[in-house]
Motif scaffolding. Sequence first.
Motif, mmCIF file in Angstrom:
data_model
loop_
_atom_site.group_PDB
_atom_site.id
_atom_site.type_symbol
_atom_site.label_atom_id
_atom_site.label_comp_id
_atom_site.label_asym_id
_atom_site.label_seq_id
_atom_site.Cartn_x
_atom_site.Cartn_y
_atom_site.Cartn_z
ATOM 1 N N ARG A 1 0.804 -1.068 -0.053
ATOM 2 C CA ARG A 1 0.110 0.163 -0.059
ATOM 3 C C ARG A 1 0.978 1.353 0.016
ATOM 4 O O ARG A 1 0.652 2.360 -0.826
ATOM 5 C CB ARG A 1 -0.960 0.166 1.355
ATOM 6 C CG ARG A 1 -2.302 -0.986 1.107
ATOM 7 C CD ARG A 1 -3.297 -0.576 2.209
ATOM 8 N NE ARG A 1 -2.787 -1.058 3.539
ATOM 9 C CZ ARG A 1 -2.709 -2.210 4.103
ATOM 10 N NH1 ARG A 1 -3.337 -3.239 3.608
ATOM 11 N NH2 ARG A 1 -2.286 -2.481 5.197
ATOM 12 N N ARG A 2 1.777 1.262 0.823
ATOM 13 C CA ARG A 2 2.639 2.284 0.951
ATOM 14 C C ARG A 2 3.441 2.825 -0.464
ATOM 15 O O ARG A 2 3.777 3.945 -0.635
ATOM 16 C CB ARG A 2 3.651 2.066 2.076
ATOM 17 C CG ARG A 2 4.686 3.597 2.304
ATOM 18 C CD ARG A 2 5.414 3.139 3.642
ATOM 19 N NE ARG A 2 6.296 1.899 3.791
ATOM 20 C CZ ARG A 2 7.496 1.887 3.069
ATOM 21 N NH1 ARG A 2 8.053 2.911 2.513
ATOM 22 N NH2 ARG A 2 8.192 0.814 3.222
ATOM 23 N N LEU A 3 3.997 1.793 -1.145
ATOM 24 C CA LEU A 3 4.513 1.972 -2.301
ATOM 25 C C LEU A 3 3.788 1.989 -3.467
ATOM 26 O O LEU A 3 4.335 1.867 -4.529
ATOM 27 C CB LEU A 3 5.638 0.851 -2.513
ATOM 28 C CG LEU A 3 6.889 0.907 -1.517
ATOM 29 C CD1 LEU A 3 7.856 -0.333 -1.364
ATOM 30 C CD2 LEU A 3 7.417 2.258 -1.160
ATOM 31 N N GLY A 4 2.512 1.740 -3.382
ATOM 32 C CA GLY A 4 1.820 1.651 -4.476
ATOM 33 C C GLY A 4 1.761 0.565 -5.567
ATOM 34 O O GLY A 4 1.559 0.585 -6.770
ATOM 35 N N VAL A 5 2.139 -0.608 -4.991
ATOM 36 C CA VAL A 5 2.329 -1.648 -5.485
ATOM 37 C C VAL A 5 0.827 -2.523 -6.033
ATOM 38 O O VAL A 5 0.138 -2.624 -4.951
ATOM 39 C CB VAL A 5 3.347 -2.758 -4.872
ATOM 40 C CG1 VAL A 5 3.247 -4.008 -5.764
ATOM 41 C CG2 VAL A 5 4.562 -2.139 -4.739
ATOM 42 N N ARG A 6 0.497 -2.939 -7.287
ATOM 43 C CA ARG A 6 -0.301 -3.356 -7.610
ATOM 44 C C ARG A 6 -0.476 -4.934 -6.952
ATOM 45 O O ARG A 6 0.443 -5.647 -7.135
ATOM 46 C CB ARG A 6 -0.643 -3.819 -9.156
ATOM 47 C CG ARG A 6 -1.756 -4.137 -9.495
ATOM 48 C CD ARG A 6 -1.827 -4.165 -11.067
ATOM 49 N NE ARG A 6 -1.045 -4.873 -11.910
ATOM 50 C CZ ARG A 6 -1.036 -6.127 -12.216
ATOM 51 N NH1 ARG A 6 -2.178 -6.921 -11.653
ATOM 52 N NH2 ARG A 6 -0.103 -6.894 -12.784
ATOM 53 N N VAL A 7 -1.605 -5.211 -6.176
ATOM 54 C CA VAL A 7 -1.965 -6.523 -5.608
ATOM 55 C C VAL A 7 -3.306 -7.181 -6.301
ATOM 56 O O VAL A 7 -4.334 -6.444 -6.241
ATOM 57 C CB VAL A 7 -1.985 -6.197 -4.109
ATOM 58 C CG1 VAL A 7 -2.442 -7.620 -3.361
ATOM 59 C CG2 VAL A 7 -0.850 -5.574 -3.475
ATOM 60 N N ASP A 8 -3.132 -8.175 -6.533
ATOM 61 C CA ASP A 8 -4.262 -9.156 -7.404
ATOM 62 C C ASP A 8 -5.049 -9.640 -6.165
ATOM 63 O O ASP A 8 -4.649 -11.002 -5.853
ATOM 64 C CB ASP A 8 -3.669 -9.955 -8.405
ATOM 65 C CG ASP A 8 -4.807 -10.484 -9.105
ATOM 66 O OD1 ASP A 8 -6.205 -10.501 -8.834
ATOM 67 O OD2 ASP A 8 -4.691 -11.237 -10.156
ATOM 68 N N ARG A 9 -5.891 -9.160 -5.684
ATOM 69 C CA ARG A 9 -6.677 -9.858 -4.430
ATOM 70 C C ARG A 9 -7.672 -10.745 -4.707
ATOM 71 O O ARG A 9 -8.204 -11.249 -3.899
ATOM 72 C CB ARG A 9 -7.124 -8.725 -3.538
ATOM 73 C CG ARG A 9 -6.008 -7.999 -2.727
ATOM 74 C CD ARG A 9 -6.516 -7.348 -1.581
ATOM 75 N NE ARG A 9 -5.516 -6.619 -0.946
ATOM 76 C CZ ARG A 9 -4.756 -7.261 0.224
ATOM 77 N NH1 ARG A 9 -5.260 -8.244 0.457
ATOM 78 N NH2 ARG A 9 -3.868 -6.497 0.646
ATOM 79 N N ASP A 10 -8.053 -10.877 -5.843
ATOM 80 C CA ASP A 10 -8.834 -11.735 -6.713
ATOM 81 C C ASP A 10 -8.326 -13.216 -6.598
ATOM 82 O O ASP A 10 -9.101 -14.298 -6.901
ATOM 83 C CB ASP A 10 -9.322 -11.528 -8.000
ATOM 84 C CG ASP A 10 -10.195 -10.178 -7.823
ATOM 85 O OD1 ASP A 10 -10.899 -9.851 -7.142
ATOM 86 O OD2 ASP A 10 -10.238 -9.206 -9.019
ATOM 87 N N ARG A 11 -6.733 -13.372 -6.535
ATOM 88 C CA ARG A 11 -6.432 -14.629 -6.487
ATOM 89 C C ARG A 11 -5.489 -15.208 -5.374
ATOM 90 O O ARG A 11 -4.242 -15.052 -5.437
ATOM 91 C CB ARG A 11 -5.357 -14.707 -7.689
ATOM 92 C CG ARG A 11 -6.306 -14.590 -9.074
ATOM 93 C CD ARG A 11 -5.330 -14.525 -10.341
ATOM 94 N NE ARG A 11 -6.301 -14.445 -11.685
ATOM 95 C CZ ARG A 11 -7.073 -13.416 -12.092
ATOM 96 N NH1 ARG A 11 -7.044 -12.126 -11.244
ATOM 97 N NH2 ARG A 11 -7.695 -13.511 -12.940
ATOM 98 N N PRO A 12 -6.207 -15.275 -4.101
ATOM 99 C CA PRO A 12 -5.376 -15.492 -2.801
ATOM 100 C C PRO A 12 -4.804 -16.873 -3.085
ATOM 101 O O PRO A 12 -4.961 -17.847 -3.798
ATOM 102 C CB PRO A 12 -6.397 -15.661 -1.838
ATOM 103 C CG PRO A 12 -7.820 -15.801 -2.814
ATOM 104 C CD PRO A 12 -7.585 -15.342 -3.977
ATOM 105 N N MET A 13 -3.467 -17.041 -2.557
ATOM 106 C CA MET A 13 -2.699 -18.303 -2.619
ATOM 107 C C MET A 13 -2.573 -18.523 -1.160
ATOM 108 O O MET A 13 -1.918 -17.815 -0.004
ATOM 109 C CB MET A 13 -1.336 -17.832 -3.196
ATOM 110 C CG MET A 13 -1.502 -17.627 -4.492
ATOM 111 S SD MET A 13 0.098 -16.911 -5.092
ATOM 112 C CE MET A 13 0.659 -15.782 -4.021
#
Length: 391
Positions: free
Chosen positions: A297-309
Amino acid sequence: MDDGHADALYRWGKFERAGRAYEEILRKDPGNVRAARRRGHVALLGNRFPDAEKYLTMALDLAPGDKETNRLLADCYTRQDRFALAAPCWRLAGEEAYAKQFAAVRGRPYQIHGDHARLPWLRTDPFPLVEASVNGGPPKRFTFYTRVGGLGVSAKVAAEAGLSAVAKQRIEAFGGVIWLYYGVLESLRLGGIELRNIPVGWSDQEAEEHDGMIGTWVFYHLLSTFDYAGRALVLRRRTDEAVRKARAGARPLPLWLAGEHLLHTEGSVAGSATGVVALNLGGTGEQVAGISANTARRLGVRVDRDRPMAGYAGGQPVVAYPCYPKEVRLGGATAEGAYCYAGGEDTLGQEGFYKLADIAHAFHKPYTVTLDFTGMNVYIAPGGRRRARVS
């Protein structure tokens, strides 16, 4: 100088400045147990053993029963192969199995015979495999991982080698109960190098794809090179000439050793300022690095939360998500837009300092990584068989 300022420096990986701050606290307050322990811990991170012993012993004199201080001092003695001193500290730290194991080692441990070994990898993924011989037996398939401590073998190999347990321990991990056993191994041959009289462990759970795992405790006795690009593990006796050859013109990065076996250095993620990162060599996985949800969040990195592992870390269940930072960097070595994962809310580990990222198996593939545990430096150079971007 107050404890809060010194602790903030420590938490953010400013270890040298933190050490000086704790010294200033101790000049004004010689009875400050926490400052003495932290000052000793700072020294231990860099394998500066005289300072580590000085301040940890000071802390222990002030609070003899302190488990954390005993654990740090046990680690300090263990790294120096002073097992007779380490064993009682492990016991007071609540690690009875380690205490019994190290007390059972007779004579000089980790005796090194031979000067150089190059072990070709039988494969790289999902984890590297090399061949090694246990107690003079036929070659066995070993993987390696710097997120584990000592040498481990399978229950089958332990039985074939005639190992006897001097201690055992019950743990809960991977959704079940596992019994761990501890003993002493006569011989481990790694190509042209043989190690004798070394601690070893095994469990009642059989691994299907390898016969054992080599951890950091073995590697810190040698100048250890993980030649990912050349698909080989290279081990040498540590000499100045061997270090000169191994570094191959690479700029040295600092090496810190925490939690008995966990490697750390400096790196950056997504254009961030340089910070402390965990350096994981071996193991499994396609990801280049792992970061916390807060860091993403702090670095603005894209996270794909539709694909939990769903997986395990340290034997405990975790959930992570794919993410794609624009860059992960260690010195001049980079991975751009590569697959990583984000998991957990924070990166303040048990060691008490923040980690910017965990640099993992896949990051290292174009490179050769050398660990010098005497100079406490990491050297990362482009591999000879693959093209790598180094700036």
